[in-house]
Design an enzyme around this catalytic site. Structure first.
Site, PDB file in Angstrom:
ATOM      1  N   LEU A  17      42.594  36.789  33.532  1.00 28.81           N
ATOM      2  CA  LEU A  17      43.495  37.436  34.351  1.00 28.81           C
ATOM      3  C   LEU A  17      43.073  36.678  35.225  1.00 28.81           C
ATOM      4  O   LEU A  17      43.615  36.630  36.745  1.00 28.81           O
ATOM      5  CB  LEU A  17      42.815  38.442  34.607  1.00 28.81           C
ATOM      6  CG  LEU A  17      42.482  39.398  36.172  1.00 28.81           C
ATOM      7  CD1 LEU A  17      43.490  40.245  35.887  1.00 28.81           C
ATOM      8  CD2 LEU A  17      41.295  40.393  36.731  1.00 28.81           C
ATOM      9  N   LYS A  18      42.191  35.303  35.394  1.00 28.72           N
ATOM     10  CA  LYS A  18      42.319  34.611  36.277  1.00 28.72           C
ATOM     11  C   LYS A  18      43.240  33.794  36.116  1.00 28.72           C
ATOM     12  O   LYS A  18      44.220  33.105  37.219  1.00 28.72           O
ATOM     13  CB  LYS A  18      40.957  33.803  35.955  1.00 28.72           C
ATOM     14  CG  LYS A  18      40.860  32.118  37.090  1.00 28.72           C
ATOM     15  CD  LYS A  18      40.345  31.693  35.723  1.00 28.72           C
ATOM     16  CE  LYS A  18      40.663  30.329  36.285  1.00 28.72           C
ATOM     17  NZ  LYS A  18      39.643  29.336  38.033  1.00 28.72           N
ATOM     18  N   GLY A 433      31.699  17.743  50.307  1.00 25.79           N
ATOM     19  CA  GLY A 433      31.332  16.980  49.051  1.00 25.79           C
ATOM     20  C   GLY A 433      32.141  16.784  48.410  1.00 25.79           C
ATOM     21  O   GLY A 433      33.171  16.053  48.292  1.00 25.79           O
ATOM     22  N   SER A 434      33.277  17.940  47.639  1.00 26.11           N
ATOM     23  CA  SER A 434      34.020  17.876  47.082  1.00 26.11           C
ATOM     24  C   SER A 434      35.819  17.759  47.235  1.00 26.11           C
ATOM     25  O   SER A 434      35.436  18.489  48.433  1.00 26.11           O
ATOM     26  CB  SER A 434      33.994  19.191  46.114  1.00 26.11           C
ATOM     27  OG  SER A 434      34.096  19.804  46.720  1.00 26.11           O
ATOM     28  N   ARG A 516      37.458  32.694  40.622  1.00 25.93           N
ATOM     29  CA  ARG A 516      36.810  31.894  40.948  1.00 25.93           C
ATOM     30  C   ARG A 516      35.635  32.515  39.825  1.00 25.93           C
ATOM     31  O   ARG A 516      35.366  33.075  39.863  1.00 25.93           O
ATOM     32  CB  ARG A 516      36.647  31.585  42.302  1.00 25.93           C
ATOM     33  CG  ARG A 516      35.527  30.495  41.724  1.00 25.93           C
ATOM     34  CD  ARG A 516      35.530  29.499  42.949  1.00 25.93           C
ATOM     35  NE  ARG A 516      34.171  28.338  42.806  1.00 25.93           N
ATOM     36  CZ  ARG A 516      33.823  27.597  41.877  1.00 25.93           C
ATOM     37  NH1 ARG A 516      35.380  27.783  41.212  1.00 25.93           N
ATOM     38  NH2 ARG A 516      32.781  26.897  41.591  1.00 25.93           N
ATOM     39  N   ASP A 600      22.438  19.793  48.437  1.00 26.23           N
ATOM     40  CA  ASP A 600      22.850  20.927  48.469  1.00 26.23           C
ATOM     41  C   ASP A 600      21.613  22.507  48.227  1.00 26.23           C
ATOM     42  O   ASP A 600      21.791  22.124  47.211  1.00 26.23           O
ATOM     43  CB  ASP A 600      24.182  21.473  47.604  1.00 26.23           C
ATOM     44  CG  ASP A 600      25.401  20.923  48.503  1.00 26.23           C
ATOM     45  OD1 ASP A 600      25.176  20.292  49.215  1.00 26.23           O
ATOM     46  OD2 ASP A 600      26.097  19.809  47.586  1.00 26.23           O
ATOM     47  N   HIS A 696      38.038  28.731  51.901  1.00 23.36           N
ATOM     48  CA  HIS A 696      38.013  30.162  50.644  1.00 23.36           C
ATOM     49  C   HIS A 696      39.869  30.304  50.396  1.00 23.36           C
ATOM     50  O   HIS A 696      40.255  31.192  49.256  1.00 23.36           O
ATOM     51  CB  HIS A 696      37.263  31.202  50.674  1.00 23.36           C
ATOM     52  CG  HIS A 696      35.292  30.358  50.462  1.00 23.36           C
ATOM     53  ND1 HIS A 696      34.720  30.297  51.619  1.00 23.36           N
ATOM     54  CD2 HIS A 696      34.973  30.132  49.666  1.00 23.36           C
ATOM     55  CE1 HIS A 696      33.381  30.114  51.389  1.00 23.36           C
ATOM     56  NE2 HIS A 696      33.807  30.004  50.099  1.00 23.36           N
TER      57      HIS A 696
HETATM   58  N1  GLN Z   1      28.480  19.759  47.299  1.00 26.43           N
HETATM   59  C1  GLN Z   1      29.782  20.792  46.955  1.00 26.43           C
HETATM   60  C2  GLN Z   1      31.144  20.478  47.250  1.00 26.43           C
HETATM   61  O1  GLN Z   1      31.231  20.344  47.876  1.00 26.43           O
HETATM   62  C3  GLN Z   1      29.025  22.230  47.847  1.00 26.43           C
HETATM   63  C4  GLN Z   1      29.486  23.006  46.401  1.00 26.43           C
HETATM   64  C5  GLN Z   1      29.469  24.310  47.775  1.00 26.43           C
HETATM   65  O2  GLN Z   1      28.506  24.392  48.153  1.00 26.43           O
HETATM   66  N2  GLN Z   1      29.128  25.690  47.043  1.00 26.43           N
HETATM   67  O3  GLN Z   1      31.985  21.274  46.193  1.00 26.43           O
END
Ligand code: GLN
Ligand code: ZN
Length: 757
Positions: A17-18, A433-434, A516, A600, A696
């Site tokens: 489904l994703k 971060g990512s 997700r 985190d 998001h």
């Molecule tokens: N450091 C992680 C990132 O940036 C934090 C992700 C999160 O808070 N879900 O992906």
């Protein structure tokens, strides 16, 4: 004795489904094609349950995104801004879920929140003064009919009226009471429709009942259901609760005309006691949630059988069920080809849980239950030792003292030292971060895992990505940089893989929100760190720039909360084991020249007990110390950041401040900024970066929009304490939108600096 499933996972055992939804978003397949795939999944799920002999099989537990959103749409709770896009129904639905930016307009998504104490997220229904609640859709009826066509009489599942109203956000003057009449009518109509369709049972999910309830809540609940149930015709209504017990309203519930009551005996600490002391109405069916819908360890038949026997003393009609929807566990162990049998035999995923229900039923129906093969096999297995302990680790945990949980010098002294030594501009900009995990990044990781490229090739590739990422950030003018986390599939799995004591699944996907999914690792034994896990990447990245490079770690509480935890030792013990391991990594980063380290705790709020009275004793009293243990040993000049998803921590602000980080970034763009008022009221000392835009959604915020968000923040926060950042990591986004958004963010911060001088 019959069996019931509260809800079944829906994304597909291989996330069908994703993938098809994502193809639909990219306009690679039509809505008809998407509907066909969805229909196939539904029929697979129904058939699987039927083949396992489940008596009460749920329908309408399927969703393209989220069942609360489905309920909102069903009840006509669609804010005008989405309606006015004038899109086809499915696209309006997705616009509410994901935001929309295109030819028909530009709107943000609805707010998204964590579903009780799980890592699943629901879309928050938005009710304004013009909202007209009425039955406006046919999804539950269609899906019931669809199953009937396949020869399966299902038990349709709907979010109940009480929980729906409790979860909704009222944006105008009107409130719950202004909508009760309308919602009653809508649910009555739903019952009538199901009566006409020949449904035998209907399940209303009311997890909000396991919260601490006020007198008004209870009145509302009674008002809703005494009216709704008056129209039930021949349909039997099951009131399904989960994630806790219903101590605040047990008598009211048992006094209403429900035909079945679903109670959770896994998380419901007082469920059994309630039945023992208050009895259970003889005419009603108890749907006993006994098979854990949240964790993946095998059910202990000895315990379950004892519990069922105990329940039988008080209730004559018992249906064995899952404790909650199986949405929170992966599909099946059948797809796990790498887990050794000696470990696999301890687990049970959704499909295997169906089997447990079947076996438990057989045991209960047997003349000599304790002599059944199923029972003996289960008891034999669970009696043995799993060989998973590490004496050294246990000793280290035992030695932890108060001073290990305290960082010195105190915050204010560190803050001054750090402000001097980093010399950052006012409103420093950073990211969480990512950076986007592009198809290329994922393909390389897969190639490495499959052995088609060497480790050296993979490392070179990651370094190349880090190089580009640092360059992009420098060009954009960000102040505190990150390496981009390209080496990580997931912020928890990555660390799990580096730590001893963890196990991994290949296909153990669990839906987190919409399309997700996450693949929570399994904590199998005592946790320890063998060698540095992130130092190489962070050090490489720091060498590429003169700006500070943030080291990036996941904190112990989040690692724990996003894993399937052990059930043989306490959560506290596991959290401390992980904290010691991550703490060693912090020191290694520091000694290798990394001066800012982010730890985190995205999931800290998530496992806060649903009842306030349990918050401190059962959770915060060890979760906050576990975080402090991670960073208590660093130098005063080293700046510790933490990040939390969601700003819903108004009620635990002192605990958050008590984590004693130097900076905290958190999600704030989807919700209002009330949190900032509370920070002020609580004299929050930690510097803050409330997210200035929503990651998001693919939507690109304008400079003005970010600037005005920052202005709002500045009304509530001293300017020395404000950081500027998105509200979460960027890994799920595309590069184009990410770059634009961050550029806008940097520009907005610059405008603010200019105004400030
Ligand atoms: N450091 C992680 C990132 O940036 C934090 C992700 C999160 O808070 N879900 O992906
Ligand atoms: Zn986050």
């Amino acid at each position: 004795m019959r069996t019931s499933v509260v809800g079944y996972p829906r994304v597909g055992a291989l996330r069908e489904l994703k993938f098809s939804s994502e193809r639909y978003f990219k306009e690679e397949i039509s809505s008809d094609e998407l509907q066909t795939i969805a229909g196939n999944l539904r029929s697979t799920h129904w058939n699987t349950q039927q083949n396992h002999g489940i008596d009460f099989i749920p329908s309408n537990d399927f969703s393209f995104y989220d069942t609360v959103l489905d309920t909102a749409v069903l009840l006509n709770v669609i804010p005008a801004r989405y309606r006015s896009l004038a899109l086809p129904p499915l696209d309006t639905y997705f616009a509410m879920a994901r935001g929309y930016q295109g030819a028909n307009g530009d709107v943000k998504a609805l707010a998204m929140k964590k579903w009780f104490n799980t890592n699943y997220h629901y879309m928050v229904p938005e009710i304004d003064d013009n909202t007209e609640i009425r039955l406006a859709g046919s999804k539950p009826f269609d899906e019931f009919e669809e199953a009937l066509q396949l020869g399966i009489q299902t038990k349709p599942v709907l979010i109940g009226a009480f929980t729906f109203l409790k979860l909704a956000r009222f944006t105008g003057e009107k409130h719950t009471n202004d909508f009760t009449e309308a919602i009653i009518r809508a649910y009555q109509e739903i019952l009538t429709r199901f009566h006409e369709q020949g449904a035998k049972w209907l399940q209303f999910d009311e997890p909000s009942l396991v919260h601490d309830l006020t007198h008004e809540d209870i009145l509302l609940f009674k008002q809703l259901y005494s009216a709704i149930l008056s129209e039930k015709g021949t349909v039997n209504v099951l009131l399904q609760t989960y994630f806790g017990d219903i101590r605040d309203c047990y008598e009211e519930i048992t006094g209403l005309a429900f035909d079945g009551i679903g109670m959770d005996f896994v998380e419901g600490k007082e469920s059994l006691e309630l039945i023992k002391t208050k009895g259970f109405p003889s005419g009603k069916v108890l749907f006993a949630g006994i098979v854990n819908g949240k964790n993946i360890w095998k059910n202990n038949y000895r315990k379950s059988f004892r519990l069922i026997s105990e329940l039988h003393k008080h209730c004559s009609h018992i249906v064995l069920g899952t404790s909650c929807s199986l949405l929170h566990v992966p599909y099946t162990l059948l797809n796990e080809t790498k887990l050794p049998e000696k470990q696999k035999c301890y687990f049970s995923f959704a499909m295997e849980k169906l089997n447990e229900l079947k076996e438990l039923k057989e045991i209960c129906l047997s003349q000599s239950p304790l002599e059944t093969e199923e029972y003996k096999k289960n008891a034999g297995l669970l009696k043995g030792d799993r060989n998973c302990s590490n004496e050294k680790v246990q000793q280290r945990v035992r030695k932890i003292s108060e001073s290990d949980l305290t960082r010195l010098p105190e915050f204010a002294v560190r803050e001054e030292l750090q402000q001097k030594s980093f010399g950052l501009p006012c409103f420093p900009t950073t990211t969480i971060g990512s950076f986007p995990q592009t198809a290329e990044v994922k393909a390389n990781r897969t190639a490495f895992r499959k052995g088609s490229i060497t480790e050296a090739q993979y490392c070179d590739f990651i370094k190349e990505k880090i190089f580009e990422c640092v360059k992009v950030q420098e060009e954009m003018g960000l102040d505190v940089l990150v390496h981009g986390e390209f080496e990580r599939n997931d912020m928890v799995e990555y660390f799990g893989e580096c730590l001893n004591g963890y196990l991994f699944t290949e296909k153990g996907w669990v839906q987190s929100y919409g399309t997700r999914c996450v693949k929570p690792p399994v904590i199998w034994g005592d946790i320890s760190r063998e060698r540095p896990m992130t130092v190489e990447w962070s050090v490489y990245a720091q060498r590429l720039t003169h700006k500070p490079m943030k080291g990036m770690l996941t904190g112990p509480v989040t690692i724990l909360n996003w894993s399937f935890p052990r059930e043989d030792i306490s959560l506290k013990e596991t959290a401390f084991q992980i904290a010691l391991a991550i703490g060693d990594e912090v020191l290694d980063l520091e000694s290798n020249g990394i001066r800012i380290i982010q730890i985190d705790e995205a999931a800290l709020r998530e496992k806060l007990p649903l009842r306030k009275s349990d918050w401190d004793r059962e959770y915060l009293s060890w979760a906050i110390p576990a975080f402090r243990l991670v960073h208590s040993r660093v130098k005063p000049e080293t700046q510790i950041h933490t990040h939390m998803c969601y700003s819903e921590f108004t009620d635990i602000i002192p605990a958050i401040d008590n984590m004693d980080a130097d900076v905290i970034t958190f999600e704030a763009s989807r919700s209002d900024l009330m949190i900032l008022d509370s920070l002020k009221e609580n004299h929050f000392k930690t510097e803050v970066g409330p997210g200035v835009y929503d990651i998001h959604s693919p939507r690109v915020p304008s400079v003005e929009e970010i600037e005005s968000a920052l202005h709002e923040m500045l009304k509530r926060l001293p300017k020395e304490k404000l950081w500027v950042n998105p509200d979460c990591g960027l890994k799920t986004r595309q590069y184009t939108e990410t770059k634009l958004s961050l550029e806008h963010m940097v520009q907005a911060a610059r405008r603010l600096r200019n105004e400030a001088v």
